[in-house]
Design a protein around this motif. Structure first.
Motif, PDB file in Angstrom:
ATOM      1  N   GLN A 184      52.244  43.445  25.544  1.00 20.09           N
ATOM      2  CA  GLN A 184      52.767  44.663  24.945  1.00 20.09           C
ATOM      3  C   GLN A 184      53.950  44.296  24.082  1.00 20.09           C
ATOM      4  O   GLN A 184      54.812  43.530  24.499  1.00 20.09           O
ATOM      5  CB  GLN A 184      53.203  45.630  26.039  1.00 20.09           C
ATOM      6  CG  GLN A 184      53.987  46.780  25.491  1.00 20.09           C
ATOM      7  CD  GLN A 184      53.889  48.006  26.348  1.00 20.09           C
ATOM      8  OE1 GLN A 184      53.033  48.083  27.212  1.00 20.09           O
ATOM      9  NE2 GLN A 184      54.748  48.945  26.104  1.00 20.09           N
ATOM     10  N   LEU A 188      38.779  44.197  29.163  1.00 18.57           N
ATOM     11  CA  LEU A 188      40.106  44.151  28.561  1.00 18.57           C
ATOM     12  C   LEU A 188      40.427  45.460  27.857  1.00 18.57           C
ATOM     13  O   LEU A 188      41.526  45.630  27.351  1.00 18.57           O
ATOM     14  CB  LEU A 188      40.192  43.018  27.536  1.00 18.57           C
ATOM     15  CG  LEU A 188      40.284  41.609  28.105  1.00 18.57           C
ATOM     16  CD1 LEU A 188      40.218  40.604  26.975  1.00 18.57           C
ATOM     17  CD2 LEU A 188      41.587  41.422  28.850  1.00 18.57           C
ATOM     18  N   PRO A 226      41.064  48.657  28.786  1.00 15.40           N
ATOM     19  CA  PRO A 226      42.201  49.513  29.158  1.00 15.40           C
ATOM     20  C   PRO A 226      43.555  48.926  28.798  1.00 15.40           C
ATOM     21  O   PRO A 226      44.559  49.628  28.815  1.00 15.40           O
ATOM     22  CB  PRO A 226      42.065  49.665  30.679  1.00 15.40           C
ATOM     23  CG  PRO A 226      41.174  48.596  31.097  1.00 15.40           C
ATOM     24  CD  PRO A 226      40.262  48.307  29.964  1.00 15.40           C
ATOM     25  N   LEU A 227      43.610  47.643  28.411  1.00 17.66           N
ATOM     26  CA  LEU A 227      44.903  47.075  28.054  1.00 17.66           C
ATOM     27  C   LEU A 227      45.372  47.544  26.697  1.00 17.66           C
ATOM     28  O   LEU A 227      46.543  47.472  26.382  1.00 17.66           O
ATOM     29  CB  LEU A 227      44.809  45.547  28.004  1.00 17.66           C
ATOM     30  CG  LEU A 227      44.593  44.804  29.310  1.00 17.66           C
ATOM     31  CD1 LEU A 227      44.557  43.333  29.024  1.00 17.66           C
ATOM     32  CD2 LEU A 227      45.719  45.088  30.260  1.00 17.66           C
ATOM     33  N   VAL A 257      46.389  50.031  24.758  1.00 17.16           N
ATOM     34  CA  VAL A 257      47.024  51.291  24.355  1.00 17.16           C
ATOM     35  C   VAL A 257      48.436  50.911  23.961  1.00 17.16           C
ATOM     36  O   VAL A 257      48.966  49.932  24.431  1.00 17.16           O
ATOM     37  CB  VAL A 257      47.059  52.319  25.506  1.00 17.16           C
ATOM     38  CG1 VAL A 257      45.735  52.975  25.672  1.00 17.16           C
ATOM     39  CG2 VAL A 257      47.498  51.674  26.778  1.00 17.16           C
ATOM     40  N   CYS A 258      49.045  51.674  23.084  1.00 15.53           N
ATOM     41  CA  CYS A 258      50.364  51.372  22.540  1.00 15.53           C
ATOM     42  C   CYS A 258      50.311  50.046  21.768  1.00 15.53           C
ATOM     43  O   CYS A 258      49.260  49.432  21.667  1.00 15.53           O
ATOM     44  CB  CYS A 258      51.433  51.310  23.628  1.00 15.53           C
ATOM     45  SG  CYS A 258      51.416  52.739  24.693  1.00 15.53           S
ATOM     46  N   ASN A 302      50.297  46.344  20.727  1.00 16.00           N
ATOM     47  CA  ASN A 302      49.990  45.100  21.410  1.00 16.00           C
ATOM     48  C   ASN A 302      49.974  43.963  20.411  1.00 16.00           C
ATOM     49  O   ASN A 302      49.775  44.162  19.226  1.00 16.00           O
ATOM     50  CB  ASN A 302      48.607  45.167  22.059  1.00 16.00           C
ATOM     51  CG  ASN A 302      48.525  46.276  23.062  1.00 16.00           C
ATOM     52  OD1 ASN A 302      49.251  46.291  24.030  1.00 16.00           O
ATOM     53  ND2 ASN A 302      47.646  47.221  22.813  1.00 16.00           N
ATOM     54  N   LEU A 336      53.750  40.323  29.047  1.00 17.71           N
ATOM     55  CA  LEU A 336      52.375  39.837  29.191  1.00 17.71           C
ATOM     56  C   LEU A 336      51.613  40.768  30.112  1.00 17.71           C
ATOM     57  O   LEU A 336      52.041  41.048  31.228  1.00 17.71           O
ATOM     58  CB  LEU A 336      52.413  38.423  29.786  1.00 17.71           C
ATOM     59  CG  LEU A 336      51.049  37.805  30.079  1.00 17.71           C
ATOM     60  CD1 LEU A 336      50.286  37.607  28.794  1.00 17.71           C
ATOM     61  CD2 LEU A 336      51.217  36.488  30.794  1.00 17.71           C
ATOM     62  N   LEU A 337      50.482  41.273  29.616  1.00 23.49           N
ATOM     63  CA  LEU A 337      49.691  42.197  30.415  1.00 23.49           C
ATOM     64  C   LEU A 337      48.528  41.485  31.084  1.00 23.49           C
ATOM     65  O   LEU A 337      48.215  41.731  32.236  1.00 23.49           O
ATOM     66  CB  LEU A 337      49.134  43.306  29.528  1.00 23.49           C
ATOM     67  CG  LEU A 337      50.162  44.110  28.764  1.00 23.49           C
ATOM     68  CD1 LEU A 337      49.472  45.047  27.823  1.00 23.49           C
ATOM     69  CD2 LEU A 337      51.046  44.893  29.699  1.00 23.49           C
ATOM     70  N   GLY A 338      47.858  40.630  30.329  1.00 19.40           N
ATOM     71  CA  GLY A 338      46.696  39.953  30.886  1.00 19.40           C
ATOM     72  C   GLY A 338      46.199  38.946  29.882  1.00 19.40           C
ATOM     73  O   GLY A 338      46.667  38.879  28.757  1.00 19.40           O
ATOM     74  N   ILE A 349      38.777  36.600  32.839  1.00 26.62           N
ATOM     75  CA  ILE A 349      39.842  37.572  32.607  1.00 26.62           C
ATOM     76  C   ILE A 349      40.844  37.455  33.747  1.00 26.62           C
ATOM     77  O   ILE A 349      40.480  37.532  34.919  1.00 26.62           O
ATOM     78  CB  ILE A 349      39.255  38.989  32.522  1.00 26.62           C
ATOM     79  CG1 ILE A 349      38.386  39.063  31.281  1.00 26.62           C
ATOM     80  CG2 ILE A 349      40.354  40.013  32.439  1.00 26.62           C
ATOM     81  CD1 ILE A 349      37.864  40.426  30.993  1.00 26.62           C
ATOM     82  N   LEU A 350      42.105  37.250  33.383  1.00 18.28           N
ATOM     83  CA  LEU A 350      43.146  37.077  34.397  1.00 18.28           C
ATOM     84  C   LEU A 350      44.219  38.126  34.213  1.00 18.28           C
ATOM     85  O   LEU A 350      44.513  38.532  33.100  1.00 18.28           O
ATOM     86  CB  LEU A 350      43.804  35.695  34.247  1.00 18.28           C
ATOM     87  CG  LEU A 350      42.897  34.491  34.420  1.00 18.28           C
ATOM     88  CD1 LEU A 350      43.630  33.249  33.956  1.00 18.28           C
ATOM     89  CD2 LEU A 350      42.538  34.327  35.873  1.00 18.28           C
ATOM     90  N   SER A 351      44.833  38.535  35.327  1.00 15.36           N
ATOM     91  CA  SER A 351      45.988  39.422  35.211  1.00 15.36           C
ATOM     92  C   SER A 351      47.226  38.555  35.026  1.00 15.36           C
ATOM     93  O   SER A 351      47.130  37.331  34.952  1.00 15.36           O
ATOM     94  CB  SER A 351      46.128  40.255  36.473  1.00 15.36           C
ATOM     95  OG  SER A 351      46.492  39.411  37.543  1.00 15.36           O
ATOM     96  N   ARG A 352      48.379  39.155  34.997  1.00 10.99           N
ATOM     97  CA  ARG A 352      49.617  38.402  34.801  1.00 10.99           C
ATOM     98  C   ARG A 352      49.844  37.417  35.943  1.00 10.99           C
ATOM     99  O   ARG A 352      50.215  36.273  35.727  1.00 10.99           O
ATOM    100  CB  ARG A 352      50.778  39.397  34.746  1.00 10.99           C
ATOM    101  CG  ARG A 352      51.969  38.741  34.164  1.00 10.99           C
ATOM    102  CD  ARG A 352      53.260  39.287  34.696  1.00 10.99           C
ATOM    103  NE  ARG A 352      54.314  38.357  34.434  1.00 10.99           N
ATOM    104  CZ  ARG A 352      55.053  38.346  33.339  1.00 10.99           C
ATOM    105  NH1 ARG A 352      54.841  39.244  32.405  1.00 10.99           N
ATOM    106  NH2 ARG A 352      55.982  37.449  33.159  1.00 10.99           N
TER     107      ARG A 352
END
Lengths: 258, 111
Positions: free
Chosen positions: A102, A145, A147-148, A150-151, A153, A178-180, A187-190
């Motif tokens: 973000q 990926l 839903p990541l 928005v706003c 990036n 960092l979001l993901g 696909i990894l999260s933070r």
């Protein structure tokens, strides 16, 4: 004829003009000039003329808000948007690591510094628009990926997977979160990215695996020889004891293994 | 969405703000927009000592905004069902109220 007044302009005098002939020049000095520095009131006749000829827009018989709303025309694909989408697709295809962060507003020089430090680790910073990226993701395999996005990036793409350096740079920048990430089609999260960065490198883990696998075979030869070598040691000990006690009767039993 | 950037918040009475959210959840948009607005130049300029932290998790928890004020008060906003404008106005009104209280206190001290 007309007389010549001051400054050379003609002063209209009541003279007889022949029919069908209008004077070419007819100036009259009356008060101030036409173009003034202050706001000059319009002549009343001019005011009336303008009021009468004012533009009145045509009013439809039925006001538009009473009519059913027009169905939205399907959006035409903009060539520029198509180009941006193609670039995003290319970025996803060619890079092993794509991180989504973000972006909150940052001073420009900080943006340049961040770009510079990430470039040193071969990581490129891409500013993306959600409306461009969303259709690309929806049709590709990176659906999770979605839903990541928005706003605002930014995407950090890189052909290498240097997560540790990236995390170190981003730790010093509070405005980028960092979001993901998607590393090697995973696909990894933070948290996942942090764990990934703590893993040893591929060569080190390969070496470790090879070492662990080779441990057992290296023990095989010593394992096979253990029985016979134990027997040999026992027999040698026995011979030594016999020699020590000095009994000549017993024949030395020396049976070496073949 | 233009409204969100027009709301001015004076962060002087604020000590720290923690914004916690889970980006893979669908209800985080207003919280993320709130975080974006907080980092705006004008709002950051009102208080450089205010620490804004973003806590990104992946445990399905609800989006949360935790504001610690300098006089010990705490404001917790659960952003799952709030809009950005609501959160900003709530924070802004509380900051203004605290600011006024501070001014009155300082005026009383120094007559």
């Amino acid at each position: 004829g007309a007389g010549v007044g001051r400054a050379g302009c003609r002063v209209p005098r009541p003279t007889r003009l022949p029919p069908g002939w209008l004077p070419a020049l007819q100036l009259a000095r009356r008060g101030s000039k036409a173009v003034t520095r202050h706001w000059k009131a319009m002549h009343f006749q001019r005011q009336k003329l303008l009021a009468v000829t004012e533009y009145l827009p045509p009013r439809p018989a039925v006001p538009p808000r009473c009519l059913p709303a027009p169905r939205d025309r399907p959006e035409e694909e903009d060539g520029y948007v198509r180009l941006l989408r193609r670039q995003v697709e290319e970025a996803f295809r060619s890079s092993r690591m794509v991180a989504v962060c973000q972006y909150n507003s940052m001073p420009d020089e900080d943006v340049v510094t961040m770009r510079h430090y990430l470039r040193k680790h071969n990581i490129e910073v891409k500013f993306v628009l959600n409306e461009v990226v969303r259709p690309v993701l929806a049709q590709s395999k990176y659906r999770n990926l979605l839903p990541l996005f928005v706003c605002r990036n930014i995407l950090l793409v890189s052909p290498e997977t240097r997560a540790r350096e990236m995390l170190r740079v981003l730790k010093g920048i509070p405005q980028v979160n960092l979001l993901g990430a998607c590393i090697d089609d995973t696909i990894l999260s933070r948290q996942g990215v942090e764990n990934f960065s703590r893993l040893p490198s591929l060569e080190a883990s390969q070496g470790q695996t090879v070492g662990a696998l080779a441990l057992l075979p290296s023990q095989t030869s010593s394992l096979l020889q253990r029985g016979p070598s134990l027997l040999t040691a026992l027999l040698d000990e026995h011979i030594r004891r016999l020699r020590d006690t000095g009994t000549p009767g017993e024949p030395p039993q020396e049976q070496g293994t073949g | 969405e233009k409204m969100a950037s027009k709301i001015s918040v004076v962060l002087r009475p604020v000590k720290s703000i923690v914004v916690r959210f889970c980006p893979f959840e669908p209800n985080v948009e207003s919280t993320r927009k709130f975080l974006q607005c907080i980092y705006h130049k004008k709002i950051q300029a009102t208080n450089r000592n205010c620490e804004v932290t973003a806590d990104v998790r992946h445990d399905g928890s609800e989006p949360l905004v935790d504001v610690m004020f300098a006089d010990g008060d705490r404001l917790i906003m659960k952003g799952a069902n709030l809009t950005t404008v609501e959160m900003l106005t709530a924070l802004g009104s509380r900051c203004n109220a605290k600011d006024l209280k501070e001014e009155q206190k300082s005026k009383k001290k120094s007559p």
